[in-house]
Design a protein around this motif. Structure first.
Motif, short mmCIF file in Angstrom:
data_model
loop_
_atom_site.label_atom_id
_atom_site.label_comp_id
_atom_site.label_asym_id
_atom_site.label_seq_id
_atom_site.Cartn_x
_atom_site.Cartn_y
_atom_site.Cartn_z
N GLN A 1 0.78 -1.14 -0.57
CA GLN A 1 -0.54 -0.15 -0.08
C GLN A 1 1.10 1.47 0.37
OE1 GLN A 1 -2.49 -0.17 3.45
NE2 GLN A 1 -3.52 1.98 2.89
N ARG A 2 0.42 2.62 -0.57
CA ARG A 2 1.41 3.96 -0.93
C ARG A 2 0.12 4.49 0.26
NH1 ARG A 2 4.59 6.32 -3.44
NH2 ARG A 2 5.54 4.36 -4.47
N VAL A 3 1.60 4.98 0.96
CA VAL A 3 0.81 5.69 1.89
C VAL A 3 1.77 6.65 1.94
CG1 VAL A 3 0.13 3.45 4.10
CG2 VAL A 3 3.03 4.93 3.82
N GLU A 4 1.24 8.51 2.57
CA GLU A 4 1.84 9.72 3.53
C GLU A 4 1.83 9.82 4.58
OE1 GLU A 4 2.75 11.83 0.86
OE2 GLU A 4 2.04 10.49 -0.72
N ALA A 5 3.59 10.12 4.80
CA ALA A 5 3.50 9.73 6.46
C ALA A 5 4.87 11.42 6.20
CB ALA A 5 4.76 8.26 6.63
N MET A 6 4.52 11.26 8.21
CA MET A 6 5.61 12.25 8.71
C MET A 6 6.53 12.29 9.18
SD MET A 6 4.58 15.34 10.99
CE MET A 6 3.43 16.09 10.16
N ILE A 7 7.87 12.24 9.04
CA ILE A 7 8.50 11.73 9.74
C ILE A 7 8.65 12.77 10.99
CG2 ILE A 7 11.35 12.40 9.34
CD1 ILE A 7 11.48 12.84 6.57
N ILE A 8 8.96 12.13 11.88
CA ILE A 8 8.55 12.06 13.32
C ILE A 8 10.11 12.30 14.05
CG2 ILE A 8 6.23 12.37 13.96
CD1 ILE A 8 6.69 9.74 14.78
N ARG A 9 10.97 11.22 13.96
CA ARG A 9 12.41 11.40 14.12
C ARG A 9 13.76 10.46 13.42
NH1 ARG A 9 9.87 8.76 17.55
NH2 ARG A 9 10.13 6.76 17.18
N LEU A 10 14.74 11.54 13.65
CA LEU A 10 15.49 11.14 12.83
C LEU A 10 16.89 10.86 13.41
CD1 LEU A 10 15.68 14.03 10.03
CD2 LEU A 10 15.22 11.08 10.03
N ASP A 11 17.10 9.47 14.27
CA ASP A 11 17.64 8.84 14.23
C ASP A 11 19.05 8.78 14.08
OD1 ASP A 11 20.01 7.95 16.90
OD2 ASP A 11 18.04 6.59 18.25
N ARG A 12 20.14 9.45 13.47
CA ARG A 12 20.73 9.06 12.79
C ARG A 12 22.14 7.86 13.08
NH1 ARG A 12 18.97 14.01 11.08
NH2 ARG A 12 18.91 13.87 8.70
N GLU A 13 22.80 8.38 15.23
CA GLU A 13 22.91 7.13 15.13
C GLU A 13 23.22 6.38 14.80
OE1 GLU A 13 25.70 6.80 19.59
OE2 GLU A 13 24.33 8.39 19.63
N ALA A 14 21.65 5.66 15.28
CA ALA A 14 21.29 4.84 15.09
C ALA A 14 20.91 4.25 13.85
CB ALA A 14 20.22 4.45 16.54
N ASN A 15 20.82 4.96 12.21
CA ASN A 15 20.03 4.82 11.09
C ASN A 15 18.95 4.58 11.29
OD1 ASN A 15 21.32 5.36 8.79
ND2 ASN A 15 21.67 3.08 8.81
#
Length: 356
Positions: A244-258
Motif C-alpha cells: 500500500q502507498r501511504v503519506e507519512a510524516m517524519i517525526i524522528r531521525l536518529d542518525r546515530e542508530a540509523n
C-alpha cells in the motif's frame, strides 16, 4: 659474539608459515631454487609452480620473489618453500582487511555446489552458503535449490567477508549481509536529505506486531503501532497492507542508530486538541466499549478519543460493543489521558452486537 651467533641461529631456523624474500638462483623441469639469505636455499617444486596462473608464471633466474615456508626441513634436508602460497597470503591479508573494515566487494560466482556458490577471490576460492543468499526462495527441495544457484553463476553480485581462516583454508562470504549493509549505507545517505516534520510518500514493505515498515525512496522507516491512528490499534493489518502507498510524516531521525520514525496519525486532526475546548470534568459522554482489561474498561468515542473506566461493579453491562454513557473524571489532553466514571444515568442500554 654469543648474541650474533644466537641471531644467526634464529635466522637459520625458519618456521612453517614464515614469509621470506629471496632471489631465484636456478630453474629446471623439477622446480626452482631460491636464495633466501639463510644457510640453506629454498626449494620450490614444479607442482607448486603449476598452481600459478599463466600471467604470473613467467619467472627467470635473478628475479626477486616472496615465498612461504612449507616445511622447514624435509626428509632430504631441504627447506621447502612455496611461491603460490606466498602469493595467496596476500589474498588472505586482503580478505582479513575487508573483514575488519566491513567493506563490500563485487565478484562473480564461477560455480555452485549443493551448499552454495563458489566465488574467486584473487588466488583463493570463497564460499557463499545458500543461507547467505538474500533472494533464495524458501521451501525449495535440493534440485530446486541447485537450479536457482545455477542462475546466479556468472552474475556480478555484492559480497561481504564474514570468515577468514587461512589454516583451514576457509574464506566465507555473505551476499545477504552485503545487501543489508548496502541498504543501511543507502539509508544513511537518504537520512541526510530528510528533516523532521516533512511528509514523504512511501510503500508499506512489511507489517509487524509493533508497527509497519515503509520504504520512503530507498530507506525504510518505522510507523510504530501507536502512530498509526489516534485510536488504539491492536493489529497494524487493520490499518495497512503490504504494498500500500501511504503519506507519512517524519517525526524522528536518529542518525546515530540509523533509524527513521514515521507517523500516519500526525497527518490527521488531533481529537485531543479539539476536545480540550469543550470537554469538562463531570460532563457526560456516550461511547462504545472497546475491551476489558485488568486496568478497567476501554471506551472509544466517535470523535476519536479513548478513555479508561475503572472496572465497575456490574461489568456485564460493559461487554465489548455495548454503547454506554459515562462521565469525565479527569482530562489531560496534553498527555492524551481521559479518565472516566460511571454516569448517574444508565451505564448500559443493551444495544450493540451483544445487546438486544
Amino acid at each position: 659474539m654469543e648474541a650474533l651467533l644466537a641471531q644467526e641461529g634464529e635466522r637459520s631456523a625458519p618456521q612453517r608459515g614464515d614469509l621470506l624474500r629471496g632471489t631465484i638462483i636456478a630453474m629446471d623441469s623439477h622446480g626452482m631454487i631460491v636464495d633466501v639469505g639463510l644457510k640453506r636455499d629454498g626449494v620450490i617444486s614444479r607442482i607448486d609452480l603449476e598452481k600459478l596462473p599463466p600471467t604470473e608464471s613467467s619467472l627467470k633466474v635473478g628475479d626477486e620473489v616472496s615465498v612461504m615456508v612449507v616445511e622447514p626441513i624435509d626428509r632430504d634436508g631441504n627447506l621447502v618453500v612455496s611461491l603460490a602460497q606466498a602469493r595467496e597470503s596476500g589474498d588472505w591479508l586482503e580478505a582479513a582487511r575487508l573483514l575488519e573494515e566491513e567493506s563490500i566487494l563485487e565478484a562473480t560466482p564461477t560455480a555452485h555446489n549443493r551448499g552454495g556458490l563458489i566465488v574467486p577471490f584473487g588466488r583463493l576460492r570463497g564460499f557463499v552458503p545458500a543461507s547467505h543468499i538474500s533472494e533464495l526462495p524458501r521451501g525449495l527441495d535440493e534440485d530446486g535449490r541447485a537450479g536457482y544457484l545455477k542462475t546466479l553463476v556468472g552474475r556480478k553480485m555484492p559480497f561481504k567477508v564474514i570468515e577468514v581462516d587461512p589454516q583451514r583454508q576457509r574464506l566465507v562470504l555473505s551476499e545477504r549481509k552485503a545487501i543489508r549493509q548496502w541498504r543501511q549505507d543507502q539509508k544513511g545517505r537518504i537520512m541526510d536529505t530528510l528533516n523532521e516534520g516533512e511528509v514523504r510518500s512511501g510503500v508499506v514493505t512489511s507489517l509487524r506486531e509493533f508497527g509497519a515498515f515503509v520504504d520512503i525512496g530507498g530507506a525504510d522507516g518505522l510507523i510504530h503501532i501507536s502512530e498509526l491512528s489516534w485510536r488504539r490499534v491492536e493489529d497494524p493489518g487493520q490499518i495497512l497492507s503490504v504494498g500500500q502507498r501511504v503519506e507519512a510524516m517524519i517525526i524522528r531521525l536518529d542518525r546515530e542508530a540509523n533509524r527513521i520514525g514515521l507517523s500516519l496519525k500526525r497527518l490527521l486532526p488531533n481529537p485531543w486538541k479539539a476536545a480540550a475546548e469543550n470537554l469538562v470534568v463531570g460532563g457526560k459522554m456516550e461511547g462504545v466499549v472497546a475491551r476489558l482489561s485488568a486496568a478497567g474498561v476501554l471506551i472509544q468515542f466517535e470523535d476519536g478519543l479513548e478513555g479508561l473506566l475503572p472496572m465497575p461493579d456490574d461489568p456485564e453491562l460493559f461487554a465489548p460493543g455495548n454503547r454506554v454513557t459515562v462521565e469525565v473524571a479527569a482530562f489531560e489532553p496534553e498527555r492524551e489521558r481521559l479518565e472516566l466514571r460511571p454516569s448517574g444515568e444508565s451505564s448500559g442500554d443493551g444495544s450493540g452486537p451483544e445487546g438486544g
